[in-house]
Design a protein around this motif. Structure first.
Motif, PDB file in Angstrom:
ATOM      1  N   GLY A   1       0.796  -1.226   0.000  1.00 19.09           N
ATOM      2  CA  GLY A   1       0.000   0.000   0.000  1.00 19.09           C
ATOM      3  C   GLY A   1       0.825   1.271   0.000  1.00 19.09           C
ATOM      4  O   GLY A   1       0.299   2.352  -0.262  1.00 19.09           O
ATOM      5  N   VAL A   2       2.134   1.182   0.286  1.00 21.38           N
ATOM      6  CA  VAL A   2       2.987   2.374   0.286  1.00 21.38           C
ATOM      7  C   VAL A   2       3.298   2.752  -1.160  1.00 21.38           C
ATOM      8  O   VAL A   2       3.742   1.923  -1.950  1.00 21.38           O
ATOM      9  CB  VAL A   2       4.292   2.145   1.084  1.00 21.38           C
ATOM     10  CG1 VAL A   2       5.275   3.287   0.878  1.00 21.38           C
ATOM     11  CG2 VAL A   2       3.975   1.989   2.558  1.00 21.38           C
ATOM     12  N   THR A   3       3.060   4.035  -1.502  1.00 22.74           N
ATOM     13  CA  THR A   3       3.292   4.509  -2.867  1.00 22.74           C
ATOM     14  C   THR A   3       4.308   5.644  -2.940  1.00 22.74           C
ATOM     15  O   THR A   3       4.685   6.045  -4.029  1.00 22.74           O
ATOM     16  CB  THR A   3       1.981   4.995  -3.505  1.00 22.74           C
ATOM     17  OG1 THR A   3       1.458   6.061  -2.713  1.00 22.74           O
ATOM     18  CG2 THR A   3       0.976   3.868  -3.611  1.00 22.74           C
TER      19      THR A   3
ATOM     20  N   THR B   1       3.388   7.947   1.926  1.00 18.72           N
ATOM     21  CA  THR B   1       2.102   8.095   1.255  1.00 18.72           C
ATOM     22  C   THR B   1       1.591   6.716   0.878  1.00 18.72           C
ATOM     23  O   THR B   1       2.362   5.853   0.450  1.00 18.72           O
ATOM     24  CB  THR B   1       2.246   8.978  -0.001  1.00 18.72           C
ATOM     25  OG1 THR B   1       2.762  10.244   0.400  1.00 18.72           O
ATOM     26  CG2 THR B   1       0.912   9.183  -0.697  1.00 18.72           C
ATOM     27  N   LYS B   2       0.297   6.523   1.051  1.00 15.76           N
ATOM     28  CA  LYS B   2      -0.324   5.236   0.745  1.00 15.76           C
ATOM     29  C   LYS B   2      -1.344   5.420  -0.365  1.00 15.76           C
ATOM     30  O   LYS B   2      -1.862   6.512  -0.577  1.00 15.76           O
ATOM     31  CB  LYS B   2      -1.004   4.668   1.981  1.00 15.76           C
ATOM     32  CG  LYS B   2      -2.191   5.498   2.457  1.00 15.76           C
ATOM     33  CD  LYS B   2      -2.842   4.875   3.671  1.00 15.76           C
ATOM     34  CE  LYS B   2      -4.026   5.666   4.152  1.00 15.76           C
ATOM     35  NZ  LYS B   2      -5.197   5.609   3.296  1.00 15.76           N
ATOM     36  N   ASN B   3      -1.642   4.336  -1.070  1.00 14.31           N
ATOM     37  CA  ASN B   3      -2.677   4.415  -2.088  1.00 14.31           C
ATOM     38  C   ASN B   3      -3.999   3.856  -1.584  1.00 14.31           C
ATOM     39  O   ASN B   3      -5.054   4.303  -1.975  1.00 14.31           O
ATOM     40  CB  ASN B   3      -2.266   3.715  -3.384  1.00 14.31           C
ATOM     41  CG  ASN B   3      -2.079   2.220  -3.206  1.00 14.31           C
ATOM     42  OD1 ASN B   3      -2.133   1.691  -2.103  1.00 14.31           O
ATOM     43  ND2 ASN B   3      -1.834   1.534  -4.307  1.00 14.31           N
TER      44      ASN B   3
ATOM     45  N   TRP C   1      -4.672   3.525   7.777  1.00 14.37           N
ATOM     46  CA  TRP C   1      -3.465   3.811   8.548  1.00 14.37           C
ATOM     47  C   TRP C   1      -3.388   2.931   9.786  1.00 14.37           C
ATOM     48  O   TRP C   1      -2.300   2.581  10.231  1.00 14.37           O
ATOM     49  CB  TRP C   1      -3.404   5.291   8.946  1.00 14.37           C
ATOM     50  CG  TRP C   1      -2.940   6.178   7.838  1.00 14.37           C
ATOM     51  CD1 TRP C   1      -3.635   7.209   7.266  1.00 14.37           C
ATOM     52  CD2 TRP C   1      -1.686   6.135   7.157  1.00 14.37           C
ATOM     53  NE1 TRP C   1      -2.887   7.792   6.275  1.00 14.37           N
ATOM     54  CE2 TRP C   1      -1.687   7.153   6.194  1.00 14.37           C
ATOM     55  CE3 TRP C   1      -0.565   5.322   7.264  1.00 14.37           C
ATOM     56  CZ2 TRP C   1      -0.603   7.385   5.343  1.00 14.37           C
ATOM     57  CZ3 TRP C   1       0.513   5.557   6.416  1.00 14.37           C
ATOM     58  CH2 TRP C   1       0.487   6.573   5.474  1.00 14.37           C
TER      59      TRP C   1
ATOM     60  N   LEU D   1      -1.599  -0.030   8.435  1.00 19.50           N
ATOM     61  CA  LEU D   1      -0.292   0.219   7.830  1.00 19.50           C
ATOM     62  C   LEU D   1       0.721   0.789   8.818  1.00 19.50           C
ATOM     63  O   LEU D   1       1.915   0.492   8.724  1.00 19.50           O
ATOM     64  CB  LEU D   1      -0.441   1.199   6.658  1.00 19.50           C
ATOM     65  CG  LEU D   1      -1.216   0.699   5.447  1.00 19.50           C
ATOM     66  CD1 LEU D   1      -1.404   1.824   4.437  1.00 19.50           C
ATOM     67  CD2 LEU D   1      -0.500  -0.466   4.808  1.00 19.50           C
TER      68      LEU D   1
END
Length: 164
Positions: A50-52, A64-66, A70, A73
């Motif tokens: 999920g980390v972008t 930043t995540k897509n 949270w 994550l």
């Protein structure tokens, strides 16, 4: 090791403050896994599903995540940051903790008669903008002054329209 977290205006971005120097001057942004290969810490963070995006400041890291929550994550990201610092690994694969700003300065070109003006603009960019934008996280790096006098910013490596 205690790592503080702060929300940012962007709900997809969270700021992590490890309580130690992250980057010795300047900033670095990693917009994808390929770019993250320059940093063992960025690579660890991109291993979290999920980390972008990853952004390093002098004393903070923003992620930043897509997608994903949270709540799910954050523990994995905190663990990756803690593991990195506890391992003693360098921030960057070349063993440094400095940004690419020196290399950027070597790529600059302008007339010597404009040196004072360029220095004033750089001073404003380095002192005013970060203070007002520090909580935003990724996306504010890459600010540049084009030859036509237009400020432009890069957003995750993509060009964007001029700033007014």
């Amino acid at each position: 090791m205690f790592i503080q977290t702060e929300a940012t205006p962007n709900p997809a971005t969270l700021k992590f403050i490890p309580g130690r120097v992250v980057l010795d001057g300047g900033t670095m942004e990693f917009a994808n896994r390929e770019a993250a290969m320059r940093s063992p810490l960025a690579e660890r963070l991109f291993d979290v599903p999920g980390v972008t995006g990853v952004f390093f400041g002098s004393d903070f890291i923003t992620v930043t995540k897509n997608d994903g929550d949270w709540q799910h994550l954050k523990p994995a990201i905190l663990g990756a940051i803690m593991e990195h610092y506890m391992s003693g690994a360098p921030l960057l694969a070349d063993g440094t903790i400095a940004s690419d700003e020196l290399a950027d300065e070597q790529d600059e070109f302008y007339s010597e008669e404009d040196a004072d003006t360029v220095a004033q603009i750089k001073d404003l960019i380095e002192t005013v903008i970060p203070g007002r934008c520090a909580s935003i996280g990724p996306g504010i790096s890459g600010l540049r002054l084009d030859c036509d006098g237009t400020f432009r910013k890069g957003d995750n490596g993509r060009p964007s329209p001029p700033w007014a």
